[in-house]
Design a protein around this motif. Structure first.
Motif, PDB file in Angstrom:
ATOM      1  N   GLN A   2      61.782  59.146  78.711  1.00  0.00           N
ATOM      2  CA  GLN A   2      61.998  60.509  78.225  1.00  0.00           C
ATOM      3  C   GLN A   2      63.410  61.016  78.508  1.00  0.00           C
ATOM      4  O   GLN A   2      63.798  62.064  77.996  1.00  0.00           O
ATOM      5  CB  GLN A   2      60.973  61.454  78.858  1.00  0.00           C
TER       6      GLN A   2
ATOM      7  N   ARG B 242      56.387  55.836  73.886  1.00  0.00           N
ATOM      8  CA  ARG B 242      55.569  56.544  74.877  1.00  0.00           C
ATOM      9  C   ARG B 242      54.299  55.737  75.184  1.00  0.00           C
ATOM     10  O   ARG B 242      53.900  55.604  76.345  1.00  0.00           O
ATOM     11  CB  ARG B 242      55.196  57.932  74.381  1.00  0.00           C
ATOM     12  N   ASP B 243      53.681  55.185  74.152  1.00  0.00           N
ATOM     13  CA  ASP B 243      52.480  54.378  74.375  1.00  0.00           C
ATOM     14  C   ASP B 243      52.792  53.134  75.208  1.00  0.00           C
ATOM     15  O   ASP B 243      52.029  52.786  76.114  1.00  0.00           O
ATOM     16  CB  ASP B 243      51.873  53.972  73.030  1.00  0.00           C
TER      17      ASP B 243
ATOM     18  N   THR C 257      56.204  48.030  79.026  1.00  0.00           N
ATOM     19  CA  THR C 257      57.457  48.750  78.784  1.00  0.00           C
ATOM     20  C   THR C 257      58.529  47.805  78.266  1.00  0.00           C
ATOM     21  O   THR C 257      59.258  48.128  77.319  1.00  0.00           O
ATOM     22  CB  THR C 257      57.943  49.424  80.082  1.00  0.00           C
TER      23      THR C 257
ATOM     24  N   VAL D 275      53.658  61.476  86.210  1.00  0.00           N
ATOM     25  CA  VAL D 275      53.300  60.272  85.461  1.00  0.00           C
ATOM     26  C   VAL D 275      54.065  59.096  86.054  1.00  0.00           C
ATOM     27  O   VAL D 275      54.851  59.248  86.990  1.00  0.00           O
ATOM     28  CB  VAL D 275      53.629  60.421  83.956  1.00  0.00           C
ATOM     29  N   HIS D 276      53.852  57.902  85.477  1.00  0.00           N
ATOM     30  CA  HIS D 276      54.526  56.714  85.982  1.00  0.00           C
ATOM     31  C   HIS D 276      56.027  56.798  85.743  1.00  0.00           C
ATOM     32  O   HIS D 276      56.495  57.463  84.814  1.00  0.00           O
ATOM     33  CB  HIS D 276      53.954  55.451  85.311  1.00  0.00           C
TER      34      HIS D 276
ATOM     35  N   THR E 261      58.136  54.658  84.557  1.00  0.00           N
ATOM     36  CA  THR E 261      58.615  54.151  83.266  1.00  0.00           C
ATOM     37  C   THR E 261      58.482  55.198  82.170  1.00  0.00           C
ATOM     38  O   THR E 261      59.342  55.296  81.288  1.00  0.00           O
ATOM     39  CB  THR E 261      57.831  52.890  82.869  1.00  0.00           C
ATOM     40  N   GLU E 262      57.423  55.997  82.229  1.00  0.00           N
ATOM     41  CA  GLU E 262      57.246  57.033  81.211  1.00  0.00           C
ATOM     42  C   GLU E 262      58.277  58.143  81.373  1.00  0.00           C
ATOM     43  O   GLU E 262      58.789  58.674  80.380  1.00  0.00           O
ATOM     44  CB  GLU E 262      55.832  57.620  81.293  1.00  0.00           C
TER      45      GLU E 262
ATOM     46  N   VAL F 115      49.883  51.117  76.930  1.00  0.00           N
ATOM     47  CA  VAL F 115      49.069  50.991  75.717  1.00  0.00           C
ATOM     48  C   VAL F 115      49.822  50.125  74.709  1.00  0.00           C
ATOM     49  O   VAL F 115      50.888  50.511  74.232  1.00  0.00           O
ATOM     50  CB  VAL F 115      48.768  52.372  75.101  1.00  0.00           C
TER      51      VAL F 115
ATOM     52  N   LEU G 168      52.258  47.420  83.591  1.00  0.00           N
ATOM     53  CA  LEU G 168      52.914  48.577  82.984  1.00  0.00           C
ATOM     54  C   LEU G 168      54.381  48.276  82.705  1.00  0.00           C
ATOM     55  O   LEU G 168      54.922  48.643  81.651  1.00  0.00           O
ATOM     56  CB  LEU G 168      52.788  49.786  83.908  1.00  0.00           C
TER      57      LEU G 168
ATOM     58  N   THR H  45      55.168  52.704  77.398  1.00  0.00           N
ATOM     59  CA  THR H  45      55.442  53.047  78.791  1.00  0.00           C
ATOM     60  C   THR H  45      54.186  53.467  79.536  1.00  0.00           C
ATOM     61  O   THR H  45      54.172  53.475  80.773  1.00  0.00           O
ATOM     62  CB  THR H  45      56.480  54.191  78.882  1.00  0.00           C
ATOM     63  N   ARG H  46      53.136  53.790  78.805  1.00  0.00           N
ATOM     64  CA  ARG H  46      51.853  54.123  79.430  1.00  0.00           C
ATOM     65  C   ARG H  46      50.947  52.910  79.583  1.00  0.00           C
ATOM     66  O   ARG H  46      49.823  53.030  80.069  1.00  0.00           O
ATOM     67  CB  ARG H  46      51.137  55.187  78.601  1.00  0.00           C
TER      68      ARG H  46
END
Length: 250
Positions: free
Chosen positions: A58, A214-215, A144, A50-51, A53-54, A220, A140, A217-218
């Motif tokens: 975590q 999480r959203d 974030t 994944v990216h 930032t995601e 969204v 993105l 960092t994606r």
């Protein structure tokens, strides 16, 4: 508005000329750098699924920074004024209590965002290391940063409220930290999507900080957490104002 900008510059200067302000910036930069060292070691084995930032959100480093920086940044705002004897002088000056609270909160938020400035550089470094320097996704990163700013507003408003209640910076930091950790733990009280659970769990599960971040960092951006964090921050700032105004009742 003139009083607001004067107080804002005063509070920002207090962060930037004090040793504690530079220690906070150095500690956050160290933790961000440490987390990206771990990511660099990870991408040597397998590519990131994944990216960046995601993956970064975590890591435990992200939440350590988020949960500890708010109380440390805000603990001095009102408590130090009380301890040093300048509180009454400030609050009896020709400026409204709401202006003082707003200026102190705004200064803390600006400083909070400043300490996160190493993040884009570390993301760019990861991209360069993996040969994807041209694929740096600024939207993105922007989403974030929006999530970081909203979470920061929440934790900083908790810290302002705690600092307004006491003259001890240590007590203010402990109270703010306790409130922040309690809100963070609510993320794990929500039932699984589609699963039934007690009404209180579903209500408290609104503060699913982990899922909201999480959203972000994606990429969204959902208006519901934006409204939630904004309104909750305003609520704690209102409580801070009431705590500041309590001196009139004595």
């Amino acid at each position: 508005m003139t009083a607001f900008w004067v107080l804002l510059r005063r509070e920002l200067a207090a962060y930037l000329v004090s040793l504690s302000g530079w220690v906070i910036m150095a500690a956050v930069a160290f933790l961000i750098g440490l987390s990206f060292v771990d990511l660099l070691l990870a991408v040597r084995q397998t590519p990131l699924p994944v990216h960046v930032t995601e993956v970064f959100y975590q890591t435990p480093y992200f939440w350590i920074i988020m949960l500890l920086s708010g109380p440390v940044i805000t603990m001095r705002l009102f408590a130090q004024e009380r301890a040093s004897g300048t509180y009454e002088t400030l609050m009896t000056s020709p400026v409204r209590d709401g202006t003082v609270v707003a200026a102190k909160f705004a200064a803390a938020l600006v400083f909070f965002l400043v300490v996160w400035l190493p993040l884009p550089g570390c993301v760019a470094l990861i991209r360069y290391w993996t040969g994807e320097a041209q694929a740096l996704e600024w939207p993105l990163l922007g989403s974030t940063y929006l999530g970081i700013a909203l979470l920061g507003m929440l934790f900083l408003s908790l810290g302002c409220f705690a600092s307004a209640l006491t003259r001890s910076q240590t007590v203010a930091a402990m109270v703010a930290g306790l409130l922040g950790v309690s809100l963070f733990l609510l993320s794990f009280a929500a039932p699984e999507p589609g699963a039934e659970g007690p009404v209180w769990a579903r209500v408290l599960g609104v503060f699913t900080l982990v899922e909201h971040m999480r959203d972000f960092t994606r990429g969204v951006v959902d208006l519901r957490p934006v409204v939630l964090y904004g309104s909750t921050s305003l609520a704690f700032l209102y409580l801070t104002l009431r705590a500041v105004e309590a001196r009139h009742w004595k």
